[in-house]
Design an enzyme around this catalytic site. Structure first.
Site, mmCIF file in Angstrom:
data_model
loop_
_atom_site.group_PDB
_atom_site.id
_atom_site.type_symbol
_atom_site.label_atom_id
_atom_site.label_comp_id
_atom_site.label_asym_id
_atom_site.label_seq_id
_atom_site.Cartn_x
_atom_site.Cartn_y
_atom_site.Cartn_z
ATOM 1 N N GLY A 16 10.907 68.560 -81.533
ATOM 2 C CA GLY A 16 9.917 69.630 -81.518
ATOM 3 C C GLY A 16 8.936 69.428 -80.371
ATOM 4 O O GLY A 16 9.211 69.758 -79.221
ATOM 5 N N GLY A 17 7.799 68.847 -80.677
ATOM 6 C CA GLY A 17 6.707 68.710 -79.710
ATOM 7 C C GLY A 17 7.137 68.178 -78.342
ATOM 8 O O GLY A 17 6.756 68.734 -77.302
ATOM 9 N N HIS A 63 15.321 75.121 -91.227
ATOM 10 C CA HIS A 63 14.272 74.181 -90.801
ATOM 11 C C HIS A 63 13.236 74.051 -91.912
ATOM 12 O O HIS A 63 12.943 75.017 -92.610
ATOM 13 C CB HIS A 63 13.621 74.696 -89.505
ATOM 14 C CG HIS A 63 12.694 73.678 -88.911
ATOM 15 N ND1 HIS A 63 11.409 73.518 -89.356
ATOM 16 C CD2 HIS A 63 12.884 72.759 -87.934
ATOM 17 C CE1 HIS A 63 10.843 72.540 -88.665
ATOM 18 N NE2 HIS A 63 11.710 72.057 -87.803
ATOM 19 N N SER A 77 9.168 63.813 -85.063
ATOM 20 C CA SER A 77 8.350 62.985 -84.162
ATOM 21 C C SER A 77 9.185 62.128 -83.207
ATOM 22 O O SER A 77 8.822 60.982 -82.913
ATOM 23 C CB SER A 77 7.367 62.126 -84.957
ATOM 24 O OG SER A 77 6.461 62.961 -85.664
ATOM 25 N N GLU A 116 15.952 65.737 -91.097
ATOM 26 C CA GLU A 116 14.551 65.827 -90.693
ATOM 27 C C GLU A 116 13.648 65.571 -91.892
ATOM 28 O O GLU A 116 13.326 66.511 -92.646
ATOM 29 C CB GLU A 116 14.252 67.216 -90.129
ATOM 30 C CG GLU A 116 15.029 67.540 -88.868
ATOM 31 C CD GLU A 116 14.236 68.508 -87.995
ATOM 32 O OE1 GLU A 116 13.984 68.169 -86.839
ATOM 33 O OE2 GLU A 116 13.856 69.581 -88.480
ATOM 34 N N ASN A 141 13.520 72.203 -80.080
ATOM 35 C CA ASN A 141 13.054 73.342 -80.884
ATOM 36 C C ASN A 141 11.640 73.670 -80.408
ATOM 37 O O ASN A 141 10.701 72.946 -80.713
ATOM 38 C CB ASN A 141 13.074 72.928 -82.362
ATOM 39 C CG ASN A 141 12.465 73.978 -83.271
ATOM 40 O OD1 ASN A 141 12.162 75.091 -82.833
ATOM 41 N ND2 ASN A 141 12.280 73.633 -84.535
ATOM 42 N N TRP A 142 11.527 74.751 -79.674
ATOM 43 C CA TRP A 142 10.221 75.099 -79.079
ATOM 44 C C TRP A 142 9.281 75.732 -80.088
ATOM 45 O O TRP A 142 8.114 75.954 -79.794
ATOM 46 C CB TRP A 142 10.427 76.047 -77.880
ATOM 47 C CG TRP A 142 11.181 75.455 -76.737
ATOM 48 C CD1 TRP A 142 11.726 74.204 -76.657
ATOM 49 C CD2 TRP A 142 11.483 76.094 -75.483
ATOM 50 N NE1 TRP A 142 12.353 74.022 -75.447
ATOM 51 C CE2 TRP A 142 12.220 75.174 -74.713
ATOM 52 C CE3 TRP A 142 11.228 77.364 -74.950
ATOM 53 C CZ2 TRP A 142 12.680 75.467 -73.423
ATOM 54 C CZ3 TRP A 142 11.687 77.673 -73.678
ATOM 55 C CH2 TRP A 142 12.403 76.722 -72.918
ATOM 56 N N LYS A 143 9.803 76.071 -81.255
ATOM 57 C CA LYS A 143 8.996 76.711 -82.311
ATOM 58 C C LYS A 143 8.249 77.928 -81.757
ATOM 59 O O LYS A 143 8.769 78.615 -80.887
ATOM 60 C CB LYS A 143 8.062 75.675 -82.949
ATOM 61 C CG LYS A 143 8.837 74.436 -83.428
ATOM 62 C CD LYS A 143 8.055 73.527 -84.318
ATOM 63 C CE LYS A 143 8.930 72.345 -84.708
ATOM 64 N NZ LYS A 143 8.291 71.441 -85.644
ATOM 65 N N GLY A 163 6.210 66.642 -86.828
ATOM 66 C CA GLY A 163 4.912 66.993 -86.255
ATOM 67 C C GLY A 163 3.783 66.061 -86.656
ATOM 68 O O GLY A 163 2.616 66.385 -86.453
ATOM 69 N N GLU A 212 10.137 74.065 -91.888
ATOM 70 C CA GLU A 212 9.032 75.037 -91.806
ATOM 71 C C GLU A 212 9.468 76.382 -92.386
ATOM 72 O O GLU A 212 8.675 77.081 -93.012
ATOM 73 C CB GLU A 212 8.556 75.173 -90.348
ATOM 74 C CG GLU A 212 7.748 73.944 -89.923
ATOM 75 C CD GLU A 212 7.829 73.596 -88.451
ATOM 76 O OE1 GLU A 212 8.212 74.446 -87.637
ATOM 77 O OE2 GLU A 212 7.512 72.435 -88.124
#
Ligand code: PGA
Length: 262
Positions: free
Chosen positions: A233-234, A94, A212, A166, A9-11, A172, A96
């Site tokens: 993610g990251g 998600h 993470s 999640e 997920n590149w956000k 994150g 977010e």
């Protein structure tokens, strides 16, 4: 045997040039057997990434979708549009989106219904906050999110659903759930799925862990019997880290085959 699924997920990251630079090495190193690999760029890069990955086994997904096929809905993107440009997956609900943009189990229900109706594979995210975990409400929260969001999913369309556990406190933060915490939650989620659609569906549905995930911790998480993949993610923004996580997914599959004597 469930095929592991690793999704990035590149956000809200990466310009077109940066997306192109990332997807080149992914095409070389992540177009592999035995694990489903998906990347979810921001919508500005979707078409470019779909083209760059054409003919590979790597799937492309969006990070969100609206439930209407078209309309006067400024800023939104419909499932029809995603299918039109070659997206096969979409992330729904998600944390977010839930915490920063007011999404609820009801919007998840609508988006999910539209996504599966248009033939997309939906990655549906659920997870508790730290306060909820500390108050021992984790499973209650997960059940509520599952019951609300998946309300309209039938035994036929559930095949188009991937669940992503999640925990909000792990996203994150650099603080991933321990493999035991992930396994415990995933087993409960699978049990819930079994109660809703029966044992065969429970055995078949894939449940990703997200929060993470890194090249360093992916293998220990993916070794858990009910952890069928990762939503990253990251670490998905770096080709070498994402590739290492994909390889951890491949090893999970290989280990499962050995255990099954095949
Ligand atoms: P993270 O994000 O890997 O950066 O924690 C995971 C996610 O939000 O899906």
């Amino acid at each position: 045997m469930r095929t592991p699924i690793i999704a990035g997920n590149w956000k809200m990251h990466l310009t077109l040039a940066e997306a192109g630079a990332l997807v080149g090495p992914l095409r070389t190193d992540c177009d592999v057997d035995g694990v489903d690999v998906v990347v979810c760029p921001p919508c500005t890069a979707l078409t470019t990434v779909v083209r760059a990955l054409a003919g590979s086994r790597i799937g492309v997904g969006a990070q969100d979708v609206h439930w209407e096929p078209q309309g006067a809905l400024t800023g939104e993107i419909s499932p029809t549009m995603l299918v039109d440009i070659g997206c096969r997956y979409v992330i729904i609900g998600h944390s977010e989106r839930r915490t920063l943009f007011g999404e609820t189990d009801e919007t998840v229900r609508r988006k999910l219904g539209a996504a599966v109706q248009h033939g997309l594979i939906a990655i549906v995210c659920i997870g508790e906050t730290l306060a909820q975990r500390e108050a021992n409400q984790t499973f209650e929260v997960l059940e509520r999110q599952l019951a609300g969001g998946l309300q309209d999913v039938s035994a036929d369309t559930v095949q188009q659903v991937v669940l992503a556990y999640e925990p909000v406190w792990a996203i994150g933060t650099g603080r991933n759930a321990t493999p035991d915490q992930a396994q415990e939650a995933h087993a409960k989620i699978r049990q819930w799925v079994g109660g809703r659609w029966g044992a065969l569906v429970a055995q078949a549905i894939r449940i990703q862990y997200g929060g993470s995930v890194t090249a360093a911790n992916a293998a220990s998480l993916l070794q858990q019997p009910d952890v069928d993949g990762a939503l990253v993610g990251g670490a998905s923004l770096k080709a070498d880290a994402f590739t290492a996580i994909v390889q951890a997914g491949q090893s999970r599959r290989a280990a499962a085959r050995t255990a099954a004597g095949r």
